[in-house]
Design a protein around this motif. Structure first.
Motif, PDB file in Angstrom:
ATOM      1  N   ARG A  37      62.259  28.949  47.704  1.00  0.00           N
ATOM      2  CA  ARG A  37      62.591  30.291  46.798  1.00  0.00           C
ATOM      3  C   ARG A  37      63.581  29.713  45.799  1.00  0.00           C
ATOM      4  O   ARG A  37      63.807  30.143  44.875  1.00  0.00           O
ATOM      5  N   ALA A  38      64.895  29.266  46.396  1.00  0.00           N
ATOM      6  CA  ALA A  38      66.110  29.257  45.801  1.00  0.00           C
ATOM      7  C   ALA A  38      66.134  27.765  44.934  1.00  0.00           C
ATOM      8  O   ALA A  38      66.725  27.775  44.140  1.00  0.00           O
ATOM      9  N   PHE A  39      65.512  26.634  45.755  1.00  0.00           N
ATOM     10  CA  PHE A  39      65.722  25.546  45.061  1.00  0.00           C
ATOM     11  C   PHE A  39      64.232  24.900  44.988  1.00  0.00           C
ATOM     12  O   PHE A  39      64.303  23.572  45.280  1.00  0.00           O
ATOM     13  N   PRO A  40      63.318  25.309  44.267  1.00  0.00           N
ATOM     14  CA  PRO A  40      62.271  24.723  44.204  1.00  0.00           C
ATOM     15  C   PRO A  40      62.057  23.479  42.993  1.00  0.00           C
ATOM     16  O   PRO A  40      61.397  22.776  43.281  1.00  0.00           O
ATOM     17  N   HIS A  41      63.459  23.516  42.519  1.00  0.00           N
ATOM     18  CA  HIS A  41      63.710  22.479  41.451  1.00  0.00           C
ATOM     19  C   HIS A  41      64.373  21.358  42.030  1.00  0.00           C
ATOM     20  O   HIS A  41      64.556  20.146  41.219  1.00  0.00           O
ATOM     21  N   GLU A  42      64.557  21.126  43.325  1.00  0.00           N
ATOM     22  CA  GLU A  42      65.498  20.213  43.740  1.00  0.00           C
ATOM     23  C   GLU A  42      64.613  19.311  44.857  1.00  0.00           C
ATOM     24  O   GLU A  42      63.697  19.941  45.346  1.00  0.00           O
ATOM     25  N   PRO A  43      65.054  18.248  44.847  1.00  0.00           N
ATOM     26  CA  PRO A  43      64.476  17.247  45.962  1.00  0.00           C
ATOM     27  C   PRO A  43      64.789  17.537  47.307  1.00  0.00           C
ATOM     28  O   PRO A  43      65.724  17.954  47.709  1.00  0.00           O
ATOM     29  N   PRO A  97      64.706  20.858  56.972  1.00  0.00           N
ATOM     30  CA  PRO A  97      65.191  21.749  55.762  1.00  0.00           C
ATOM     31  C   PRO A  97      66.625  22.038  56.157  1.00  0.00           C
ATOM     32  O   PRO A  97      67.289  22.236  54.890  1.00  0.00           O
ATOM     33  N   TRP A  98      67.332  22.280  57.131  1.00  0.00           N
ATOM     34  CA  TRP A  98      68.489  22.414  57.321  1.00  0.00           C
ATOM     35  C   TRP A  98      69.632  21.398  56.983  1.00  0.00           C
ATOM     36  O   TRP A  98      70.522  21.484  56.022  1.00  0.00           O
ATOM     37  N   LEU A  99      68.969  20.217  57.133  1.00  0.00           N
ATOM     38  CA  LEU A  99      69.813  18.757  56.618  1.00  0.00           C
ATOM     39  C   LEU A  99      69.540  18.841  55.188  1.00  0.00           C
ATOM     40  O   LEU A  99      70.645  18.587  54.675  1.00  0.00           O
ATOM     41  N   ASN A 100      68.498  19.123  54.499  1.00  0.00           N
ATOM     42  CA  ASN A 100      68.296  18.962  53.048  1.00  0.00           C
ATOM     43  C   ASN A 100      69.215  20.409  52.369  1.00  0.00           C
ATOM     44  O   ASN A 100      69.807  19.964  51.369  1.00  0.00           O
ATOM     45  N   LEU A 101      69.095  21.159  53.039  1.00  0.00           N
ATOM     46  CA  LEU A 101      70.063  22.459  52.336  1.00  0.00           C
ATOM     47  C   LEU A 101      71.534  21.967  52.376  1.00  0.00           C
ATOM     48  O   LEU A 101      72.248  22.166  51.463  1.00  0.00           O
ATOM     49  N   ARG A 102      71.974  21.420  53.449  1.00  0.00           N
ATOM     50  CA  ARG A 102      73.377  20.970  53.622  1.00  0.00           C
ATOM     51  C   ARG A 102      73.649  19.751  52.433  1.00  0.00           C
ATOM     52  O   ARG A 102      74.782  19.724  51.936  1.00  0.00           O
ATOM     53  N   TRP A 103      72.834  18.877  52.642  1.00  0.00           N
ATOM     54  CA  TRP A 103      72.752  17.745  51.825  1.00  0.00           C
ATOM     55  C   TRP A 103      72.914  18.101  50.275  1.00  0.00           C
ATOM     56  O   TRP A 103      73.838  17.607  49.404  1.00  0.00           O
ATOM     57  N   ILE A 134      73.024  11.994  53.628  1.00  0.00           N
ATOM     58  CA  ILE A 134      71.704  11.299  53.972  1.00  0.00           C
ATOM     59  C   ILE A 134      71.617   9.814  53.590  1.00  0.00           C
ATOM     60  O   ILE A 134      72.073   9.470  52.318  1.00  0.00           O
ATOM     61  N   PRO A 135      71.622   8.943  54.642  1.00  0.00           N
ATOM     62  CA  PRO A 135      71.646   7.421  54.134  1.00  0.00           C
ATOM     63  C   PRO A 135      70.859   7.090  53.221  1.00  0.00           C
ATOM     64  O   PRO A 135      69.623   7.587  53.116  1.00  0.00           O
ATOM     65  N   ASN A 136      71.098   6.274  52.337  1.00  0.00           N
ATOM     66  CA  ASN A 136      70.335   5.617  51.316  1.00  0.00           C
ATOM     67  C   ASN A 136      69.910   6.811  50.252  1.00  0.00           C
ATOM     68  O   ASN A 136      68.974   6.520  49.435  1.00  0.00           O
ATOM     69  N   THR A 137      70.671   7.958  50.200  1.00  0.00           N
ATOM     70  CA  THR A 137      70.118   8.866  49.351  1.00  0.00           C
ATOM     71  C   THR A 137      71.411   9.714  48.711  1.00  0.00           C
ATOM     72  O   THR A 137      72.206  10.332  49.389  1.00  0.00           O
ATOM     73  N   PRO A 138      71.522   9.443  47.380  1.00  0.00           N
ATOM     74  CA  PRO A 138      72.780   9.955  46.754  1.00  0.00           C
ATOM     75  C   PRO A 138      72.938  11.279  46.713  1.00  0.00           C
ATOM     76  O   PRO A 138      71.627  11.846  46.506  1.00  0.00           O
ATOM     77  N   THR A 139      74.254  11.912  47.067  1.00  0.00           N
ATOM     78  CA  THR A 139      74.384  13.250  47.079  1.00  0.00           C
ATOM     79  C   THR A 139      74.213  13.983  45.697  1.00  0.00           C
ATOM     80  O   THR A 139      75.017  13.203  44.811  1.00  0.00           O
ATOM     81  N   PRO A 140      73.802  14.975  45.624  1.00  0.00           N
ATOM     82  CA  PRO A 140      73.920  15.676  44.158  1.00  0.00           C
ATOM     83  C   PRO A 140      75.249  16.056  43.802  1.00  0.00           C
ATOM     84  O   PRO A 140      76.108  16.205  44.780  1.00  0.00           O
ATOM     85  N   THR A 141      75.312  15.658  42.348  1.00  0.00           N
ATOM     86  CA  THR A 141      76.798  15.911  41.951  1.00  0.00           C
ATOM     87  C   THR A 141      77.003  17.561  41.566  1.00  0.00           C
ATOM     88  O   THR A 141      77.935  17.980  41.591  1.00  0.00           O
TER      89      THR A 141
END
Length: 216
Positions: A151-157, A163-169, A176-183
């Motif tokens: 609902r809040a982040f449909p535009h984000e990877p 999902p809890w890890l994705n939300l914190r990342w 997340i290894p090998n995954t750039p953190t959004p700026t």
């Protein structure tokens, strides 16, 4: 879909994790934030109360100008009560607000569900900041976190199946290894079936003192 029951669940998750920590030092920084634990807990409550106000009057162009804090000498247990009460108030306001109501947020005009999703984000992410310092882990359900992201982040990877890890990342609280953190990131208050035009910059928060007028 995100409901007031989900906000109640998020608030309960945070309160239950923090209640055993109220004898600790809440003047310490919350996680990686510059804010103290006390200030962070107050911020969660302030956000919830302001969003309740936005919905209550269907504010269209700005925040309703008022502020609230816990009493100056309130101990951590009292600040936590303030946080919980504010979340419950917002949930009650959302239940009483027709889904057709729209209200201003600097990142887009929101509906009741949008404000509820944002409040869940505020609760869980700042709850994580608090528990990172105070030492009692926060463990929200994967289902709730998945629906918040939808609902809040449909535009984000969403780079993992957690999902809890994705939300914190996404919000810069873990890597997340090998995954750039959004700026940078923004949540979406606007319904998914309506045009979303996020403001380029967030307007001053309502509890930020307004500048005195300059004499001409």
């Amino acid at each position: 879909m995100i409901t007031p029951d989900d906000l109640d669940t998020a608030v309960t998750c945070v309160v239950d994790a923090l209640r055993p920590t109220v004898d600790q030092d809440w003047s310490a920084p919350a996680g990686s934030l510059d804010w103290s634990c006390r200030t962070t807990a107050e911020h969660i409550a302030q956000a919830h109360l302001h969003w309740a106000t936005q919905l209550a009057v269907a504010a269209q162009t700005k925040y309703v100008r008022w502020s609230a804090t816990a009493q100056e000498l309130a101990p951590p247990a009292g600040v936590l009560d303030f946080l919980e009460a504010a979340g419950r108030i917002l949930a009650l306001v959302v239940r009483a607000t027709p889904s057709s109501v729209r209200a201003y947020h600097p990142w887009g005009i929101g509906d009741p569900e949008g404000f509820t999703a944002m409040a869940c984000v505020e609760s869980l992410l700042h709850g994580h900041d608090l528990t990172s310092t105070l030492g009692n882990p926060l463990d929200p359900s994967a289902d709730l976190c998945a629906r918040i992201l939808a609902r809040a982040f449909p535009h984000e990877p969403q780079p993992t199946e957690d999902p809890w890890l994705n939300l914190r990342w996404l919000t810069g609280r873990t890597e997340i290894p090998n995954t750039p953190t959004p700026t940078s990131w923004k949540w979406r208050p606007t319904p998914l079936n309506e045009t979303w035009t996020p403001a380029p910059e967030a307007a001053p928060m309502p509890f930020t003192p307004l500048p005195l007028p300059t004499s001409g």
